[in-house]
Write an enzyme that holds these catalytic residues in place. Structure first.
Site, PDB file in Angstrom:
ATOM      1  N   GLU A  14       0.863  -1.174   0.000  1.00 19.80           N
ATOM      2  CA  GLU A  14       0.000   0.000   0.000  1.00 19.80           C
ATOM      3  C   GLU A  14       0.905   1.232   0.000  1.00 19.80           C
ATOM      4  O   GLU A  14       1.785   1.361   0.842  1.00 19.80           O
ATOM      5  CB  GLU A  14      -0.897  -0.040   1.250  1.00 19.80           C
ATOM      6  CG  GLU A  14      -1.466   1.273   1.713  1.00 19.80           C
ATOM      7  CD  GLU A  14      -2.568   1.832   0.839  1.00 19.80           C
ATOM      8  OE1 GLU A  14      -3.069   1.121  -0.032  1.00 19.80           O
ATOM      9  OE2 GLU A  14      -2.902   3.008   1.046  1.00 19.80           O
ATOM     10  N   CYS A  61      -5.373   5.577   5.681  1.00 16.12           N
ATOM     11  CA  CYS A  61      -4.959   4.402   4.916  1.00 16.12           C
ATOM     12  C   CYS A  61      -6.149   3.731   4.270  1.00 16.12           C
ATOM     13  O   CYS A  61      -7.243   3.750   4.815  1.00 16.12           O
ATOM     14  CB  CYS A  61      -4.248   3.435   5.854  1.00 16.12           C
ATOM     15  SG  CYS A  61      -3.709   1.932   5.037  1.00 16.12           S
ATOM     16  N   CYS A  64      -5.835  -0.255   6.420  1.00 17.42           N
ATOM     17  CA  CYS A  64      -6.105  -0.454   7.846  1.00 17.42           C
ATOM     18  C   CYS A  64      -6.883   0.723   8.418  1.00 17.42           C
ATOM     19  O   CYS A  64      -6.485   1.321   9.404  1.00 17.42           O
ATOM     20  CB  CYS A  64      -4.815  -0.712   8.607  1.00 17.42           C
ATOM     21  SG  CYS A  64      -3.701   0.678   8.579  1.00 17.42           S
ATOM     22  N   HIS A  68      -7.031   2.755  12.797  1.00 11.65           N
ATOM     23  CA  HIS A  68      -6.880   4.164  13.180  1.00 11.65           C
ATOM     24  C   HIS A  68      -8.123   4.671  13.909  1.00 11.65           C
ATOM     25  O   HIS A  68      -8.037   5.561  14.764  1.00 11.65           O
ATOM     26  CB  HIS A  68      -6.566   5.025  11.951  1.00 11.65           C
ATOM     27  CG  HIS A  68      -5.211   4.750  11.386  1.00 11.65           C
ATOM     28  ND1 HIS A  68      -4.060   5.209  11.987  1.00 11.65           N
ATOM     29  CD2 HIS A  68      -4.813   4.027  10.321  1.00 11.65           C
ATOM     30  CE1 HIS A  68      -3.011   4.793  11.296  1.00 11.65           C
ATOM     31  NE2 HIS A  68      -3.441   4.069  10.287  1.00 11.65           N
ATOM     32  N   ARG A 478       0.252  -4.487  11.255  1.00 12.57           N
ATOM     33  CA  ARG A 478       1.672  -4.237  10.970  1.00 12.57           C
ATOM     34  C   ARG A 478       2.449  -3.848  12.219  1.00 12.57           C
ATOM     35  O   ARG A 478       3.629  -3.530  12.128  1.00 12.57           O
ATOM     36  CB  ARG A 478       1.809  -3.169   9.878  1.00 12.57           C
ATOM     37  CG  ARG A 478       1.473  -3.750   8.538  1.00 12.57           C
ATOM     38  CD  ARG A 478       1.019  -2.730   7.519  1.00 12.57           C
ATOM     39  NE  ARG A 478       0.250  -3.459   6.522  1.00 12.57           N
ATOM     40  CZ  ARG A 478      -1.022  -3.889   6.703  1.00 12.57           C
ATOM     41  NH1 ARG A 478      -1.685  -3.578   7.811  1.00 12.57           N
ATOM     42  NH2 ARG A 478      -1.619  -4.607   5.794  1.00 12.57           N
ATOM     43  N   SER A 501       4.150   1.189  10.185  1.00 13.03           N
ATOM     44  CA  SER A 501       5.086   1.257   9.054  1.00 13.03           C
ATOM     45  C   SER A 501       6.043   2.433   9.194  1.00 13.03           C
ATOM     46  O   SER A 501       7.081   2.460   8.527  1.00 13.03           O
ATOM     47  CB  SER A 501       4.355   1.291   7.706  1.00 13.03           C
ATOM     48  OG  SER A 501       3.703   0.060   7.488  1.00 13.03           O
ATOM     49  N   CYS A 545       3.195  -0.483   4.576  1.00 11.89           N
ATOM     50  CA  CYS A 545       2.064   0.371   4.221  1.00 11.89           C
ATOM     51  C   CYS A 545       2.515   1.816   4.307  1.00 11.89           C
ATOM     52  O   CYS A 545       2.609   2.395   5.376  1.00 11.89           O
ATOM     53  CB  CYS A 545       0.883   0.161   5.137  1.00 11.89           C
ATOM     54  SG  CYS A 545      -0.397   1.338   4.725  1.00 11.89           S
ATOM     55  N   CYS A 548      -0.010   4.673   5.512  1.00 13.46           N
ATOM     56  CA  CYS A 548      -0.012   4.783   6.970  1.00 13.46           C
ATOM     57  C   CYS A 548       1.223   5.510   7.470  1.00 13.46           C
ATOM     58  O   CYS A 548       1.159   6.357   8.352  1.00 13.46           O
ATOM     59  CB  CYS A 548      -0.001   3.395   7.593  1.00 13.46           C
ATOM     60  SG  CYS A 548      -1.604   2.793   7.968  1.00 13.46           S
TER      61      CYS A 548
HETATM   62 NI1  NFE Z   1      -1.956   1.254   6.245  1.00 20.68          NI
HETATM   63 FE1  NFE Z   1      -1.471   0.291   9.156  1.00 20.68          FE
HETATM   64  C1  NFE Z   1      -1.528  -1.324   9.968  1.00 20.68           C
HETATM   65  C2  NFE Z   1      -1.557   1.180  10.682  1.00 20.68           C
HETATM   66  S1  NFE Z   1       0.485   0.466   9.085  1.00 20.68           S
HETATM   67  S2  NFE Z   1      -1.817  -0.567   7.072  1.00 20.68           S
HETATM   68  O1  NFE Z   1      -1.573  -2.379  10.352  1.00 20.68           O
HETATM   69  O2  NFE Z   1      -1.638   1.735  11.562  1.00 20.68           O
HETATM   70  O3  NFE Z   1       1.675   0.602   9.171  1.00 20.68           O
END
Ligand code: NFE
Ligand code: MG
Length: 566
Positions: A14, A61, A64, A68, A478, A501, A545, A548
């Protein structure tokens, strides 16, 4: 003589990641990880009502969203000092677990398996032998001769019509591809089945969250799922049993297919076990709270430094000062104004792009640090922390993977092999298996609690006057995700997201310490500099990702100088 390879963008992830490696004598000597887009959600949040932050942060994102949302409401609840009802906690937990199952399945099959599996070689496989091998490893009912013959016929049809579609741009025939045709065919069959099971897991997120991506059912103080067992419009027995059925199907796929495939790939690529270690400081946070306050958890969190599992230090609550006081981010090598290293509550996000300079600033990703040190986050961190703390389900499932892979490789595999590229994949499978059990456990706890007559879902609260600060964390697919909020008279004065990430893909810091992607690439073999498959293997093992990690598309639409799509 050394050679510089620029992979930009790295695909099957991503977002937009650029990796530069210096290769000498067939191995990587130095590496740079660079996020190539900038997102401005933290800035957009300033001045808004903290009750709305979770709706904005989900848009960080496309992968995910859920995580968040969860982390944001936790951060605001922490600032307010409120507890939420048990039903709300458990409903959130089931969403977290189901989202994780969907995400880990997609990562292994759709986003990374083709680094190890040669799809075209599967055409040479004997489908009956493939079925016999699969049935010797697992009780999964969809490993039959009939199934394998059908997959081979479908694949042959794709190739004949020149329509490889999703399989078009692979590294087919690369010297680093080592699986026999039968194992490749089995992996292709499971790749296609995985598309069904990731959807099944995600349906649970939809049923409880009202939709996905971007769930709708949260609130600062609880959830918005009204519970009434006799009402067809609310969370009732019918919906709860539908959720249970879906979780059972996803659990069966994870335990009987994903975990076994993982052990088989690890065993057949045993020569890869020494590669990809990198940063051996690990950070995970506890999750799946079992109480209203967030002091008792089903998933363990803590820190490990220099790979020393004996000196694991636990993170124990949503309010733990050990976590709160030790996180900072450095922008010494990132395209922001300044060169500071600050605690998230004291940070700002002021973009200042200068060119890619490997000796200066070279990324939009900030560099998070814990006690000033780079930390690897992700399933491997949680599995190692759990192993070190004697967490029963993690230990049990880790032993299943190590024993299955060991018996296939005819070697005794110890947990030490987990500090590696393949170890990150193994740990993600172990965590998926643990989650598949815990999802059903938390479903049971929810049904029992509702059975006692408790239908509470929301804790009412009010903003105090003046300034309050909060932090919320969540162990996302992640790794460790935290949101940090400063609220003044009911409005957001500062909001910072420190994302998994970002921990892993971050650049060097003011002291020159490499981030985990960078460190893990050093020493990695590269057989063919024109087709650096091995670099992809190690980077993909983190499940990158970048959306993110950087949290607005570059507003100028600036063109990149070098683009290689792989
Ligand atoms: Ni955009 Fe995320 C996850 C978050 S990433 S995928 O899992 O927070 O690093
Ligand atoms: Mg951030």
């Amino acid at each position: 003589m050394s050679k510089r390879i620029v992979i930009d963008p790295i695909t099957r992830i991503e977002g937009h990641l650029r990796i530069d490696v210096e290769v000498e004598g067939g191995a990587v000597r130095d590496a740079w990880s660079s996020g190539q887009m900038w997102r401005g959600i933290e800035t957009i949040l300033k001045g808004r009502d903290p009750r709305d932050a979770w709706l904005f942060t989900q848009r960080i994102c496309g992968v995910c969203t859920t995580v968040h949302a969860i982390t944001s409401v936790r951060a605001v609840e922490n600032a307010l000092g409120i507890e939420i009802p048990l039903n709300a906690q458990l409903i959130r937990n089931i969403i977290i677990a189901a989202h994780c199952l969907h995400d880990h399945i997609v990562h292994f099959y759709q986003l990374s398996a083709l680094d190890w599996v040669d799809v075209v070689s599967a055409l040479k496989a004997d489908p009956d032998k493939t079925a016999a091998l699969a049935e010797s490893l697992s009780a999964w009912p969809r490993n039959s001769k009939h199934e394998m013959r059908a997959v081979k016929a479908k694949l042959a049809e794709f190739v004949e019509r020149g329509q490889l579609g999703i399989f078009a741009n692979g590294y087919w025939g690369h010297p680093a591809m080592k699986l026999p045709p039968e194992v490749n065919l089995l992996a292709v069959a499971h790749y296609l089945q995985a598309l069904e099971y990731q959807k099944i897991a995600n349906q649970v997120v939809t049923l409880l969250g009202s939709k996905t991506p971007n769930i709708q059912n949260l609130a600062v103080g609880g959830v918005a799922n009204a519970i009434n067992l006799d009402n067809p419009a609310t969370l009732n027995m019918d919906k709860l049993y539908k959720i249970k059925g879906l979780l059972e199907q996803a659990a069966a796929f994870v335990q009987q297919v994903y975990l076994i495939d993982l052990a088989a790939v690890a065993a057949m690529y045993a020569d890869w076990l020494p590669y990809g270690k990198g940063v051996t400081n690990y950070l995970a946070v506890p999750d799946l709270p079992l109480d209203r306050a967030g002091k008792v958890f089903d998933l363990p969190g803590g820190t490990i430094f220099n790979g020393d599992l004996g000196a694991v230090k636990e993170i124990k609550s949503f309010d733990d000062p050990y976590f709160r006081d030790n996180v900072s981010e450095s922008i010494a090598r990132a395209w922001y104004d300044g060169d500071w290293d600050r605690h998230p509550w004291e940070e700002d996000t002021i973009p200042r792009y200068t060119d890619f300079d490997p000796n200066g600033k070279y990324s939009w990703v900030k560099a998070p640090r814990f006690q000033g040190k780079p930390m690897q986050v992700g399933p491997l961190a949680q599995v190692l922390v759990g192993y070190a703390l004697g967490h029963e389900p993690i230990k049990r499932w880790a032993d299943v993977v190590l024993e299955t892979a060991g018996s296939l490789a005819k070697a005794k595999l110890s947990p030490a092999i987990l500090h590696s590229t393949l170890g990150r994949h193994a740990a993600r499978g172990i965590r998926a298996a643990v989650m598949s059990e815990l999802a059903l456990k938390h479903w049971q706890l929810l049904v029992e609690n509702i059975g006692k007559g408790d239908i509470e879902i929301f804790t009412p609260w009010q903003y105090p006057r003046g300034e309050i600060r909060g932090f919320g964390f969540h162990e996302a697919p992640r790794g460790t995700l935290s949101h940090w909020v400063v609220i003044r008279d009911g409005k957001i004065a500062n909001y910072q997201a420190v994302v998994p990430s970002t921990w892993n893909a971050g650049p060097r810091d003011g002291k020159g310490q490499k981030g985990p992607y960078e460190a893990s690439l050093v020493g990695n073999p590269v057989a063919d500099a024109e087709r650096p498959l091995e670099v992809l293997r190690t980077v993909h093992s983190f499940d990158p990702c970048l959306a993110c990690a950087i949290h607005t598309v570059d507003p100028t639409g600036r063109e990149l100088s070098r683009v290689r799509t792989l």
